[in-house]
Design an enzyme around this catalytic site. Structure first.
Site, PDB file in Angstrom:
ATOM      1  N   GLU A 122      -1.555  -8.915   3.538  1.00 36.11           N
ATOM      2  CA  GLU A 122      -1.391  -9.390   4.927  1.00 36.11           C
ATOM      3  C   GLU A 122      -2.736  -9.503   5.640  1.00 36.11           C
ATOM      4  O   GLU A 122      -2.826 -10.116   6.693  1.00 36.11           O
ATOM      5  CB  GLU A 122      -0.423  -8.471   5.697  1.00 36.11           C
ATOM      6  CG  GLU A 122      -1.011  -7.184   6.271  1.00 36.11           C
ATOM      7  CD  GLU A 122      -1.258  -6.096   5.236  1.00 36.11           C
ATOM      8  OE1 GLU A 122      -1.024  -6.340   4.022  1.00 36.11           O
ATOM      9  OE2 GLU A 122      -1.693  -4.994   5.631  1.00 36.11           O
ATOM     10  N   HIS A 164      -3.654  -4.987   0.405  1.00 40.64           N
ATOM     11  CA  HIS A 164      -3.123  -5.481   1.687  1.00 40.64           C
ATOM     12  C   HIS A 164      -3.196  -7.010   1.738  1.00 40.64           C
ATOM     13  O   HIS A 164      -4.109  -7.566   2.368  1.00 40.64           O
ATOM     14  CB  HIS A 164      -3.906  -4.870   2.856  1.00 40.64           C
ATOM     15  CG  HIS A 164      -3.579  -3.445   3.129  1.00 40.64           C
ATOM     16  ND1 HIS A 164      -2.512  -3.053   3.921  1.00 40.64           N
ATOM     17  CD2 HIS A 164      -4.157  -2.303   2.692  1.00 40.64           C
ATOM     18  CE1 HIS A 164      -2.458  -1.730   3.967  1.00 40.64           C
ATOM     19  NE2 HIS A 164      -3.439  -1.250   3.230  1.00 40.64           N
ATOM     20  N   CYS A 212       0.849  -1.199   0.000  1.00 38.67           N
ATOM     21  CA  CYS A 212       0.000   0.000   0.000  1.00 38.67           C
ATOM     22  C   CYS A 212       0.887   1.252   0.000  1.00 38.67           C
ATOM     23  O   CYS A 212       1.533   1.548  -0.993  1.00 38.67           O
ATOM     24  CB  CYS A 212      -0.987  -0.027   1.159  1.00 38.67           C
ATOM     25  SG  CYS A 212      -2.349   1.132   0.939  1.00 38.67           S
TER      26      CYS A 212
END
Ligand code: MN
Length: 244
Positions: free
Chosen positions: A214, A212, A108
């Site tokens: 994660e 994202h 990001c």
């Protein structure tokens, strides 16, 4: 020994608190790394030491990049900026790039930092600056739910990692890459044309994604996002330090 991945953090507005969602370190630990957090500093010696001690660098997400860093003044639409974080991440990024083979993953804001460090620039705000209407890049649902597709460019490292021409991603950004510097190529884009990933040519592993992963890798149906972390951690074997 697990490879050591240095992870940058957010800095609170009063510069008193470092902040990082555990999702970054959870994803790295699950991918076989030993993550460590890198507190910001303006010491060139310490930045050089950080760059020398890590096997990989993860530039995490966070607030906006200061437009002054790519020669613009701030719009009304700009969000929170941390001059301390901006200066640190750009210097660290440069020091790690100078190593030549140390893997870098930007997430990001991390993709945006990478683009600026390499000489590119950003849309300060997609709604204000992007030519034409865009999708909702600041999704209203939780980040564990993908909200828009991205097309993956063939013959790229990202394509070889994900193995698909299109993937669904989450989206929590109002800035985005505008101009890519030479050698840093777009590897994924949203249907509206917004650049969603890029990678550096002639480098073993230097890439960023605008989404994202994660917050997706451990969600049902989103396991392929784990491959980004696995590929990143695997790439550290190219520059592994001599440690017992
Ligand atoms: Mn997006």
């Amino acid at each position: 020994m697990r490879p050591i991945i240095g992870v940058t953090t957010s800095v609170s507005e009063d510069e008193a608190v470092l902040q990082l969602n555990c999702t970054y370190t959870d994803a790295l630990i699950a991918a076989g790394a030993a993550p460590i957090l890198l507190p910001p500093t303006d010491s060139p010696t310490l930045i050089a030491q950080y760059a020398g001690m890590i096997d990989g660098l993860l530039l995490s997400g966070g607030g906006d990049v200061d437009p002054q860093l790519f020669g613009e003044t701030q719009h009304w639409e700009i969000g929170a900026i941390s001059p301390v974080r901006d200066a640190f991440e750009l210097a660290l990024c440069q020091a790690v790039l100078d190593k030549g083979t140390v893997p870098i993953l930007g997430i990001c804001r991390g993709l945006q930092v990478l683009n600026v460090a390499l000489g590119g620039d950003l849309y300060q705000d997609l709604k204000a600056d992007f030519p034409g209407k865009t999708l909702a890049h600041q999704q209203k649902q939780r980040s564990c739910h993908p909200s828009h597709p991205v097309s993956i460019a063939p013959n790229t490292m990202l394509h070889s990692i994900l193995g698909q021409m299109e993937v669904m991603v989450n989206s929590h950004h109002h800035q985005a890459i505008r101009r890519l510097p030479e050698g840093f190529i777009s590897t994924a884009s949203a249907p509206d044309g917004v650049t969603e990933a890029a990678e550096l040519l002639h480098h073993p592993f230097c890439m960023g994604v605008q989404w994202h992963p994660e917050r997706l890798w451990d969600q049902c149906g989103c396991a392929l996002h784990k491959r980004i972390f696995s590929a990143f951690v695997d790439a550290t074997s190219l520059c592994k330090k001599d440690r017992l």
